[in-house]
Design an enzyme around this catalytic site. Structure first.
Site, mmCIF file in Angstrom:
data_model
loop_
_atom_site.group_PDB
_atom_site.id
_atom_site.type_symbol
_atom_site.label_atom_id
_atom_site.label_comp_id
_atom_site.label_asym_id
_atom_site.label_seq_id
_atom_site.Cartn_x
_atom_site.Cartn_y
_atom_site.Cartn_z
ATOM 1 C CB ALA A 185 -42.473 16.670 -22.048
ATOM 2 C CG ASP B 52 -31.750 9.920 -1.469
ATOM 3 O OD1 ASP B 52 -32.789 9.277 -1.663
ATOM 4 O OD2 ASP B 52 -30.873 10.068 -2.341
ATOM 5 C CD GLN C 73 -28.878 13.720 -22.245
ATOM 6 O OE1 GLN C 73 -28.691 13.880 -21.039
ATOM 7 N NE2 GLN C 73 -30.091 13.637 -22.762
ATOM 8 C CG HIS D 141 -30.684 8.412 -5.748
ATOM 9 N ND1 HIS D 141 -31.468 8.844 -4.716
ATOM 10 C CD2 HIS D 141 -31.541 8.159 -6.769
ATOM 11 C CE1 HIS D 141 -32.731 8.852 -5.100
ATOM 12 N NE2 HIS D 141 -32.794 8.440 -6.342
HETATM 13 P P1 NAX Z 1 -40.916 10.818 -16.634
HETATM 14 O O1 NAX Z 1 -40.976 9.472 -17.261
HETATM 15 O O2 NAX Z 1 -42.173 11.493 -16.204
HETATM 16 O O3 NAX Z 1 -40.152 11.811 -17.593
HETATM 17 C C1 NAX Z 1 -38.955 11.485 -18.198
HETATM 18 C C2 NAX Z 1 -38.890 12.270 -19.483
HETATM 19 O O4 NAX Z 1 -37.593 12.083 -20.001
HETATM 20 C C3 NAX Z 1 -39.891 11.803 -20.540
HETATM 21 O O5 NAX Z 1 -40.672 12.904 -20.969
HETATM 22 C C4 NAX Z 1 -38.999 11.257 -21.659
HETATM 23 O O6 NAX Z 1 -39.534 11.516 -22.940
HETATM 24 C C5 NAX Z 1 -37.720 12.036 -21.421
HETATM 25 N N1 NAX Z 1 -36.520 11.398 -21.943
HETATM 26 C C6 NAX Z 1 -36.179 10.093 -21.951
HETATM 27 N N2 NAX Z 1 -35.007 9.916 -22.574
HETATM 28 C C7 NAX Z 1 -34.590 11.144 -22.957
HETATM 29 C C8 NAX Z 1 -33.447 11.609 -23.647
HETATM 30 N N3 NAX Z 1 -32.509 10.773 -24.100
HETATM 31 N N4 NAX Z 1 -33.343 12.936 -23.879
HETATM 32 C C9 NAX Z 1 -34.289 13.798 -23.456
HETATM 33 N N5 NAX Z 1 -35.404 13.404 -22.806
HETATM 34 C C10 NAX Z 1 -35.545 12.095 -22.555
HETATM 35 O O7 NAX Z 1 -39.890 10.659 -15.407
HETATM 36 P P2 NAX Z 1 -39.688 11.625 -14.148
HETATM 37 O O8 NAX Z 1 -40.640 11.236 -13.094
HETATM 38 O O9 NAX Z 1 -39.658 13.033 -14.602
HETATM 39 O O10 NAX Z 1 -38.242 11.139 -13.657
HETATM 40 C C11 NAX Z 1 -37.095 11.390 -14.428
HETATM 41 C C12 NAX Z 1 -35.902 10.659 -13.852
HETATM 42 O O11 NAX Z 1 -35.629 11.090 -12.523
HETATM 43 C C13 NAX Z 1 -36.070 9.144 -13.770
HETATM 44 O O12 NAX Z 1 -34.883 8.515 -14.202
HETATM 45 C C14 NAX Z 1 -36.241 8.916 -12.280
HETATM 46 O O13 NAX Z 1 -35.866 7.599 -11.897
HETATM 47 C C15 NAX Z 1 -35.324 9.959 -11.707
HETATM 48 N N6 NAX Z 1 -35.498 10.319 -10.309
HETATM 49 C C16 NAX Z 1 -34.394 10.630 -9.604
HETATM 50 C C17 NAX Z 1 -34.441 11.027 -8.291
HETATM 51 C C18 NAX Z 1 -33.213 11.362 -7.529
HETATM 52 O O14 NAX Z 1 -33.335 11.609 -6.330
HETATM 53 N N7 NAX Z 1 -32.016 11.393 -8.097
HETATM 54 C C19 NAX Z 1 -35.734 11.083 -7.577
HETATM 55 C C20 NAX Z 1 -36.906 11.191 -8.486
HETATM 56 C C21 NAX Z 1 -36.824 10.350 -9.732
HETATM 57 O O15 NAX Z 1 -37.158 9.032 -9.384
#
Ligand code: NAX
Length: 330
Positions: A14, A159, A113, A187
């Site tokens: 979500a 990246d 997980q 990263h």
């Molecule tokens: P959001 O905060 O919009 O969404 C994260 C979702 O994860 C929330 O809906 C939350 O309820 C859910 N969540 C949290 N803990 C959970 C769990 N234990 N089990 C299942 N769901 C869980 O974040 P979003 O913008 O979608 O980013 C998600 C992640 O991607 C963040 O950690 C972010 O830092 C990381 N990213 C990684 C990138 C990469 O290049 N590797 C780039 C984009 C992003 O910054």
């Protein structure tokens, strides 16, 4: 469609990235127009309602490839029999939060997980997107002994895509002409985007952008700080581009890499490549065999400049590993 469905779980379904990612997977873009996709959406209990809303929209798209949607707040249920686990959900870094605090906060998610994957899935490939993604992937694989470590990867494709786009803009050529731009290491802001071996059409990148000064200066800073620049401009972190990079990552692993080319992904270091200690989840230049196997490209000649950058990012990953040491089982 007579093919066996591919089961894909997206955690944090979500969230922002989930909202972009799910639709592209469901559309058939990743696994093909003739392969049914079963989606599994894992969320925290407070976000289940929002995940249900996303599922309604997925249904409303009428994608012929989307055969089923499951929604769950329990990892083991969501991971049952999945072929691809896209681990996106994790806590974002809050104001004033140090990187190590984020690592400590998010680490336990990947313990749970990893263990759940161990019990629920066997023919599975795992991509960690949730940050700090290299170290989260390390935790997940250590807690998932039944699945070979080489099936775990963490995403540095965003990246790579950012670096290519910046070079293409500077060189005033199409981004498709930029090849072999490997991201090395973590990263994070210590990553090393290797412009020395990348090419722009027939030219070296250095020749295409008019010299090395820009590459060592503004380019390096721009790639490393691109995420922060997007937050400053949009008020939210990268989402559609992150989802797109995740799609690229999966496709690159599924497809045989053309001869002489490579892409970036963090995979477990074998300890024999470029002096990176064994076991670290380290982004390397990768070639996929297209049959589920891949190799770290060998023989890339590293300059003193590249060596220094790679040593810096290695040091950071070793420090992160120490922070989560007690979460590592295998
Ligand atoms: P959001 O905060 O919009 O969404 C994260 C979702 O994860 C929330 O809906 C939350 O309820 C859910 N969540 C949290 N803990 C959970 C769990 N234990 N089990 C299942 N769901 C869980 O974040 P979003 O913008 O979608 O980013 C998600 C992640 O991607 C963040 O950690 C972010 O830092 C990381 N990213 C990684 C990138 C990469 O290049 N590797 C780039 C984009 C992003 O910054």
């Amino acid at each position: 469609m007579s093919k066996k469905p591919v089961r894909v779980v997206v955690t944090g379904a979500a969230g922002q990235i989930g909202y972009s990612l799910l639709f592209r997977i469901a559309s058939g873009e990743v696994f093909g127009a003739d392969t049914p996709v079963e989606l599994s959406l894992l969320e925290l209990p407070p976000a289940i309602k929002a995940a249900e809303g996303t599922a309604m929209e997925l249904e409303d798209c009428g994608f012929p490839t989307l055969s089923k949607i499951n929604i769950s707040d329990t990892a083991e249920t969501a991971f049952e029999g999945v072929n691809w686990a896209l681990l996106v959900g994790s806590k974002p870094r809050g104001p004033g939060m140090e990187r190590n605090d984020l690592i400590r906060d998010n680490g336990p998610i990947f313990v749970t997980q990893g263990k759940a994957l161990n019990r629920a899935a066997s023919d599975v490939r795992i991509v960690v997107v949730g940050n700090p993604c290299n170290t989260n992937a390390l935790i997940a694989l250590h807690n998932c002994r039944e699945v070979p470590a080489t099936r775990f990867s963490a995403m540095t494709m965003l990246d790579e895509n950012r670096a290519k786009a910046l070079i293409a803009k500077k060189a005033e050529i199409g981004v498709g002409a930029i090849r072999n731009l490997a991201i090395w290491g973590n990263h994070s802001s210590t990553m090393y985007p290797d412009f020395e071996h990348a090419t722009a059409g027939e030219k070296s990148v250095e020749a295409a952008v008019g010299g090395r000064a820009w590459l060592e200066g503004d380019f390096m800073v721009a790639v490393q700080k691109r995420g922060a620049a997007i937050i400053a401009a949009r008020g939210k972190s990268s989402a559609a581009s992150a989802a797109s990079a995740c799609i690229d990552h999966v496709k690159r692993f599924m497809t045989k890499t053309p001869s002489g080319e490579w892409f970036s992904a963090a995979v477990p270091s074998d300890g024999n490549s470029y002096g990176v200690p064994a076991g670290l989840m380290f982004s390397f230049p990768i070639r996929s065999h297209g049959d589920g196997k891949y190799e770290v490209v060998q023989g890339v000649n590293l300059s003193a400049y590249a060596r220094k950058k790679i040593d810096e990012t290695t040091k950071e990953l070793l420090e992160e590993r120490e922070v989560v040491r007690q979460l590592l089982l295998r």
